[in-house]
Design an enzyme around this catalytic site. Sequence first.
Site, PDB file in Angstrom:
ATOM      1  N   ASP A 196       0.853  -1.184   0.000  1.00 59.28           N
ATOM      2  CA  ASP A 196       0.000   0.000   0.000  1.00 59.28           C
ATOM      3  C   ASP A 196       0.888   1.233   0.000  1.00 59.28           C
ATOM      4  O   ASP A 196       1.769   1.363   0.839  1.00 59.28           O
ATOM      5  CB  ASP A 196      -0.892   0.034   1.247  1.00 59.28           C
ATOM      6  CG  ASP A 196      -2.027  -0.976   1.146  1.00 59.28           C
ATOM      7  OD1 ASP A 196      -2.084  -1.696   0.127  1.00 59.28           O
ATOM      8  OD2 ASP A 196      -2.834  -1.060   2.086  1.00 59.28           O
ATOM      9  N   ASP A 204     -14.119  -5.625  -5.283  1.00 56.97           N
ATOM     10  CA  ASP A 204     -14.263  -5.700  -3.827  1.00 56.97           C
ATOM     11  C   ASP A 204     -15.630  -6.303  -3.531  1.00 56.97           C
ATOM     12  O   ASP A 204     -16.658  -5.689  -3.834  1.00 56.97           O
ATOM     13  CB  ASP A 204     -14.154  -4.301  -3.200  1.00 56.97           C
ATOM     14  CG  ASP A 204     -12.720  -3.772  -3.249  1.00 56.97           C
ATOM     15  OD1 ASP A 204     -11.802  -4.571  -3.518  1.00 56.97           O
ATOM     16  OD2 ASP A 204     -12.520  -2.564  -3.023  1.00 56.97           O
TER      17      ASP A 204
END
Lengths: 201, 253
Positions: free
Chosen positions: B11, B130
Amino acid sequence: MTTIIQYGAGNIFSVAQALKLIGEEAILADTPEQLETAERLILPGVGAFGAAMKSLRRAGLDEAIIKVVKKGTPLMGICLGYQLLFESSDESPGIQGLGLFKGCVRRFNAALRIPQLGWNHVRYRESSSLFTGIRQDSYFYFANSYYTAPTEDIGIGHTEYGRNFISAAQRGKLFGVQFHPEKSQGCGKQLLTNFIQLEEQ
Amino acid sequence: MNTKRIIPCLDVKDGRVVKGINFLELCDAGDPVKQAQYYDAQGADEIIYLDITASHEKRDTMIDVVRRTASAIMTPITVGGGVRTVNDAKALLENGADKVAINTAAIDRPELISELAEKFGSQAVCVAVDARQEKMYWRVFTVGGRKASRWTVNDWVIEAEHRGAGEILLTSMDRDGTRKGYDIALTQMVSRAVNIPVIASGGCGSMAHMAHALLEGKADAVLAASIFHYRETTIQETKQYLEKRNINVRIES
């Protein structure tokens, strides 16, 4: 010094950086004149066969590539750049390829995961100088939905993906690889080094 | 056949790693390139950067990160987060990325998938999904899992493939961060629904979880973050573990 052919369809930055990592100077070329004076050439490529051929034609690079290859300038096509060396592709029916290798490009069997994305073995012809110093059946990184089906004996590397296909080809100083040496870590590094050192062998 | 891929995910925010390897040997542990090099040396099959930079103005920092990474390692790079247009994708792909992962932008305007596939080829277009479980099915969420879309996961992945996506990055929102293991039923459903490769993501807490996702879940690749970042295992060790379970992985001798 290696010249990378720039025609708006390719991972040119990664190829140039990979050459830099092995200590080779790389320049980009987008005109026929630049190709004529090149010591050796790399034809990269991602995207569609038809669109790539159109871009080459628009810049007059198709004729220039054929000319310098016939003259004996070493050239290696990578991925789509390799497929463009053939006569045609299922991907873009009716569009003529460069025709430097006899045969065509076909789509993988629909029962497989398409595109093939990931690392796969290459079994190479022992006499091939392109694979010098690379262990037999080493892994290279592939990202392709189509494979080449030559009609002449030019295969120097074979790979299994639902079928056995030619993943590397050579005739004289003209080379092509379906995988991405610039993304294949140590083996890719060695293969690019071998291509650059061909003249010295 | 090609091997199952093991993919560490980093990330990145404003050009710095926010969820990454937690240790001190690196002179600059916040530098994404250093972390990518670390995983590259372990034999990572790919690197995924997830850009969580909030402001659009700072997006160029990601391009710089990709450029520097592609200059340091010869390993495939995927970038997700913030890719909204063909030009966003172009900037990343021209600077060393091999694939872009699109999520919210694809749900907002599914034509984006076809436009990217046409311009860069399907192999460069990864659709990130997602998923959150509802009563009878899984629903696709966007905006980092905050907004429910009108799509069920099954319908959306088929649509994405039809429009030219070359890969699905499937994250279970229910499992993400729990370390309880990937959602096997979800992974299996998506792997059966499409013919493009599927990366399982969300919930990995052990090597056994990865084996499940690849064997029972039929995934083509697994993404993991914390298990590698906290050095509970290495990629090498993971691959040896998987190989013993007859999973085809790339181990360079």
